[in-house]
Scaffold this active site. Structure first.
Site, PDB file in Angstrom:
ATOM      1  N   CYS A 136       0.837  -1.194   0.000  1.00  0.00           N
ATOM      2  CA  CYS A 136       0.000   0.000   0.000  1.00  0.00           C
ATOM      3  C   CYS A 136       0.878   1.253   0.000  1.00  0.00           C
ATOM      4  CB  CYS A 136      -0.947   0.109   1.191  1.00  0.00           C
ATOM      5  SG  CYS A 136      -2.086  -1.266   1.336  1.00  0.00           S
TER       6      CYS A 136
ATOM      7  N   ARG B 243       3.899   0.161  -4.924  1.00  0.00           N
ATOM      8  CA  ARG B 243       3.764  -0.419  -3.580  1.00  0.00           C
ATOM      9  C   ARG B 243       2.506  -1.277  -3.440  1.00  0.00           C
ATOM     10  NH1 ARG B 243       7.238   2.483  -0.081  1.00  0.00           N
ATOM     11  NH2 ARG B 243       6.184   1.497   1.661  1.00  0.00           N
TER      12      ARG B 243
ATOM     13  N   TRP C  28      -2.650  -2.685  -1.635  1.00  0.00           N
ATOM     14  CA  TRP C  28      -2.301  -4.095  -1.786  1.00  0.00           C
ATOM     15  C   TRP C  28      -3.150  -4.800  -0.733  1.00  0.00           C
ATOM     16  CZ3 TRP C  28      -0.417  -8.305   0.875  1.00  0.00           C
ATOM     17  CH2 TRP C  28       0.101  -9.352   0.087  1.00  0.00           C
TER      18      TRP C  28
ATOM     19  N   ASN D 259      -2.007   2.256   5.635  1.00  0.00           N
ATOM     20  CA  ASN D 259      -1.113   1.184   5.180  1.00  0.00           C
ATOM     21  C   ASN D 259      -0.771   0.362   6.414  1.00  0.00           C
ATOM     22  OD1 ASN D 259       1.024  -0.382   4.280  1.00  0.00           O
ATOM     23  ND2 ASN D 259       2.482   1.331   4.233  1.00  0.00           N
ATOM     24  N   GLY D 260      -0.995  -0.940   6.373  1.00  0.00           N
ATOM     25  CA  GLY D 260      -0.654  -1.778   7.532  1.00  0.00           C
ATOM     26  C   GLY D 260      -1.860  -2.559   8.005  1.00  0.00           C
TER      27      GLY D 260
ATOM     28  N   GLU E 237      18.485 -16.798  -6.934  1.00  0.00           N
ATOM     29  CA  GLU E 237      18.018 -15.453  -7.282  1.00  0.00           C
ATOM     30  C   GLU E 237      17.519 -15.406  -8.734  1.00  0.00           C
ATOM     31  OE1 GLU E 237      16.957 -12.835  -6.219  1.00  0.00           O
ATOM     32  OE2 GLU E 237      17.369 -11.232  -7.633  1.00  0.00           O
TER      33      GLU E 237
ATOM     34  N   LYS F 230      13.790 -14.300  -9.929  1.00  0.00           N
ATOM     35  CA  LYS F 230      13.494 -13.261 -10.931  1.00  0.00           C
ATOM     36  C   LYS F 230      12.554 -13.803 -12.002  1.00  0.00           C
ATOM     37  CE  LYS F 230      14.403 -10.316  -9.364  1.00  0.00           C
ATOM     38  NZ  LYS F 230      15.006 -10.179  -8.084  1.00  0.00           N
TER      39      LYS F 230
ATOM     40  N   GLU G  15       8.961 -14.334 -10.555  1.00  0.00           N
ATOM     41  CA  GLU G  15       8.253 -13.114 -10.175  1.00  0.00           C
ATOM     42  C   GLU G  15       7.678 -12.380 -11.372  1.00  0.00           C
ATOM     43  OE1 GLU G  15       9.902 -10.737  -6.439  1.00  0.00           O
ATOM     44  OE2 GLU G  15      11.435 -11.027  -7.945  1.00  0.00           O
TER      45      GLU G  15
ATOM     46  N   HIS H  80      19.760 -36.436  -5.531  1.00  0.00           N
ATOM     47  CA  HIS H  80      19.038 -36.782  -4.301  1.00  0.00           C
ATOM     48  C   HIS H  80      17.533 -36.558  -4.452  1.00  0.00           C
ATOM     49  CE1 HIS H  80      22.822 -37.385  -2.288  1.00  0.00           C
ATOM     50  NE2 HIS H  80      23.224 -36.179  -2.666  1.00  0.00           N
TER      51      HIS H  80
ATOM     52  N   LYS I  52       6.189  -3.755  -3.791  1.00  0.00           N
ATOM     53  CA  LYS I  52       7.619  -3.489  -3.623  1.00  0.00           C
ATOM     54  C   LYS I  52       8.069  -3.660  -2.180  1.00  0.00           C
ATOM     55  CE  LYS I  52      11.658  -2.046  -4.932  1.00  0.00           C
ATOM     56  NZ  LYS I  52      12.462  -3.094  -5.598  1.00  0.00           N
TER      57      LYS I  52
HETATM   58  O1  M6R Z   1      13.110  -4.294   0.714  1.00  0.00           O
HETATM   59  P1  M6R Z   1      13.671  -5.655   0.994  1.00  0.00           P
HETATM   60  O2  M6R Z   1      15.011  -5.879   0.383  1.00  0.00           O
HETATM   61  O3  M6R Z   1      13.674  -6.001   2.433  1.00  0.00           O
HETATM   62  O4  M6R Z   1      12.668  -6.655   0.268  1.00  0.00           O
HETATM   63  C1  M6R Z   1      12.808  -8.040   0.431  1.00  0.00           C
HETATM   64  C2  M6R Z   1      11.937  -8.784  -0.547  1.00  0.00           C
HETATM   65  O5  M6R Z   1      10.592  -8.502  -0.336  1.00  0.00           O
HETATM   66  C3  M6R Z   1      12.298  -8.452  -2.002  1.00  0.00           C
HETATM   67  O6  M6R Z   1      13.634  -8.713  -2.259  1.00  0.00           O
HETATM   68  C4  M6R Z   1      11.412  -9.261  -2.971  1.00  0.00           C
HETATM   69  O7  M6R Z   1      11.761 -10.615  -2.944  1.00  0.00           O
HETATM   70  C5  M6R Z   1      11.515  -8.669  -4.378  1.00  0.00           C
HETATM   71  N1  M6R Z   1      10.261  -8.790  -5.029  1.00  0.00           N
HETATM   72  C6  M6R Z   1      12.620  -9.267  -5.183  1.00  0.00           C
HETATM   73  O8  M6R Z   1      12.602  -9.016  -6.521  1.00  0.00           O
END
Ligand code: M6R
Length: 588
Positions: A2, A27, A74, A100-101, A467, A471, A474, A490, A583
């Site tokens: 949010c 956000r 969100w 927000n929260g 990672e 990517k 996501e 395994h 985000k």
């Molecule tokens: O702001 P932060 O680095 O703490 O965020 C952590 C994760 O939420 C963030 O890295 C998330 O996995 C992203 N969508 C990665 O692309």
């Protein structure tokens, strides 16, 4: 999670809050809404979906009034509907709130208010806030006093803006981001500075339970201290242009392209803070790195480097699990929290758990003034510039670079580390060039219709594989999963079918064994993609990146970021706004 925005000043609020909201929509983009106070009426417009595509836009810009609030959601409590979109108003329509929260005690509060005759029109926790304020106003308190009384009783983590029909704004932050922008006879409130940087670079970073009152001027009342407080005004040291897309189609691509510059900047970073934090690591008895998502893969890379370069053992743990390991922490323990936003709720909870056991906390974060930075004993700023795309790219590589420098400093070779980073930035320019991107696009064409993509790495390349899978998932929604090379036999080998793509990161000391893993999957029909300095006959497709030694993880992830971007485009996904994600994850 949010985005909230507020404005009170001398100008027409509506276009300003709409612009601010568009900048915050990374956000959360399930629904949007704005509320503007004018002539004792609060005009509210809201809808499901993103404000960017709203058909109401021309009308919105014309709403009169110089005080307004706005929200991009969100969803946490309640479905994605117009009714659940913020702002929510009190029953008499004189107060509107964006939030927000999470309000943890909203059910009790709702029950209490319903007993007092209040009606509710949404499934949200937010709607209890304006009605609680109205409840106190019915008892004779003015808006500000009623808000103060209401806010004192809300449990949970939140940032809230409340607007009354006369245009007064009250705002509070409690474990959720909220910053104040100070202009000339005008004030801005937002989840982060990118939303108002076009208007002012003068910012007040609030403390926990600070309640901002904007009624003509601005005052800050701390609810814990029960007293008015003064907070300093800081200057933001980056430019509005850095938070804009410029000529790029997407922030995602822009941020991938900025990495050469970012790595160069880190190579010139102030060595004092690196040395200080390395000193803390040396002193500590037990070091734990905590982080979430992409930052947790950066942390895992840190483990390999600390072991190899600095011969130092550290542990890492995803932040949401850390509280279950806190029992053996003590005043000699050191927790290193890594977070781009510095506002991730799970990471903040982890450091709070650590502090409750007396441990010291240092952080690596990209956002100056973030909660994480303020709650840490010491911080290194990543200096990656604003990262807007939901998917982290430049923040990730900057975390790798900083962890690498710490490892080099621990081994007494910081100079060598910074030189390597300087070299590396030249390679990154090449890896992000148009030719390199075109080449990776050829691979994306081959993989775009696959249901599964598997990735293999060993040693520091294992977090790279994790990672890269993160990517791809996501942003393109293809199922991607990473394995440590040695683990295939395994279990995961059962997944191989003819043509299944395996992306293999091979370099340095792990090269031989990784090639063996590649041979095994190839023998069972896999389509093998190699990423590394040396081609091999086992690869059906090869992406060459130079051998960057201990920083291989930086150069090897970049073609994967580009691959995920190309896959998103080819599959019609929005690379800047992946579905169901936001985000900054400010709820647990
Ligand atoms: O702001 P932060 O680095 O703490 O965020 C952590 C994760 O939420 C963030 O890295 C998330 O996995 C992203 N969508 C990665 O692309």
């Amino acid at each position: 999670m949010c985005g909230i925005f507020g404005y009170k000043g001398r100008r027409n609020a509506s276009p300003i809050v709409i612009e601010g909201l568009k900048k915050l929509d990374y956000r959360g983009y399930d629904s949007w809404g704005i509320g503007i106070a004018h002539e004792d009426v609060i005009h509210i417009k809201k809808d499901a979906g993103r404000i960017e595509v709203s058909r109401e836009m021309p009308d919105l810009e014309k709403l009169p009034g110089t005080a307004g609030i706005a929200h991009t959601r969100w969803a946490t409590h309640g479905h994605v509907t117009k009714e659940n979109a913020n702002p929510h108003s009190s029953n008499n329509g004189k107060i509107a709130v964006v939030h927000n929260g999470i309000i943890e005690n909203f059910q009790e509060q709702k029950q209490f208010l319903a007993g007092q005759g209040f009606k509710f029109y949404s499934e949200t926790d937010t709607e209890t806030i304006p009605n609680t304020i109205e409840y106190h106003m019915r008892r004779g308190y003015d808006f500000i006093e009623a808000a103060k009384r209401s806010l004192k009783h809300l449990e949970g983590q939140y940032a809230i803006l409340a607007l009354d029909s006369e245009g007064k704004i009250v705002a509070v932050r409690k474990e959720a981001p909220l910053v104040v922008g100070v202009g000339k006879d005008e004030y801005f409130l937002a989840s982060d500075v990118t939303a108002f940087i076009d208007h002012t670079k003068d910012v007040i970073f609030l403390e926990e339970n600070d309640m901002v009152i904007i009624d003509g001027g601005l005052k800050i009342f701390n609810l814990d201290k029960n007293a008015f407080v003064k907070r300093p005004v800081s200057k933001i040291d980056w430019d509005a242009e850095q938070a804009k897309k410029g000529n790029f189609d997407h922030f995602y691509l822009k941020e991938i392209m900025e990495q050469a510059e970012v790595i160069e900047r880190i190579s010139n970073t102030d060595q004092k803070i690196i040395k200080e934090i390395a000193g803390e690591i040396r002193k500590a008895k037990g070091v734990y790195i905590v982080a979430c998502g992409t930052a947790s893969y950066a942390s895992m890379y840190g483990l390999y480097l600390f072991s190899k370069i600095a011969k130092t053992h550290v542990n890492s743990c995803v932040a949401s699990e850390f509280q279950y390991f806190k029992h053996f922490l003590n005043s000699k323990s050191l927790v290193i929290a890594v977070s781009q936003s510095g506002e991730t709720a799970d990471t903040l909870s982890a450091i709070r758990a650590a502090k409750s056991m007396g441990a010291k906390v240092v952080s690596i974060t990209n956002v100056n003034g973030s909660s994480l930075m303020r709650e840490s004993d010491k911080s290194i700023l990543q200096k990656a510039g604003p990262e807007i795309a939901v998917n982290s790219t430049k923040a990730y590589t900057s975390q790798l670079a900083i962890l690498g420098l710490l490892a080099y400093e621990l081994s007494g070779k910081l100079g060598e580390g910074t030189e390597e980073l300087k070299e590396l930035s030249r390679e990154i320019y090449y890896l992000t060039s148009e030719n390199a991107r075109k080449f990776v696009k050829e691979l994306a064409e081959k993989l775009k219709d696959k249901e599964h993509i598997y990735l293999i790495g060993r040693g520091p390349q294992y977090p790279t594989a994790l990672e890269a899978a993160h990517k791809i998932k996501e942003v393109s929604y293809i199922h991607a999963e990473a394995f440590a090379g040695g683990e295939l036999k395994h279990g995961p080998n059962a997944l191989i079918t003819k043509g299944t793509p395996y992306i293999v990161f091979s370099s340095g000391e792990t090269e031989k064994e990784t090639i063996n893993s590649a041979m095994e999957v190839k023998a069972r029909g896999a389509f093998v993609v190699g990423v590394g300095p040396k081609n091999n006959e086992v690869f059906d497709f090869f992406i060459k990146v130079r051998d960057a030694g201990d920083f291989n993880s930086i150069v090897q992830i970049i073609p994967m970021q580009i691959l995920s971007y190309q896959l998103a485009l080819l599959r019609g996904c929005d690379p800047d706004r992946p579905r169901n994600l936001a985000k900054s994850v400010t709820v647990k």
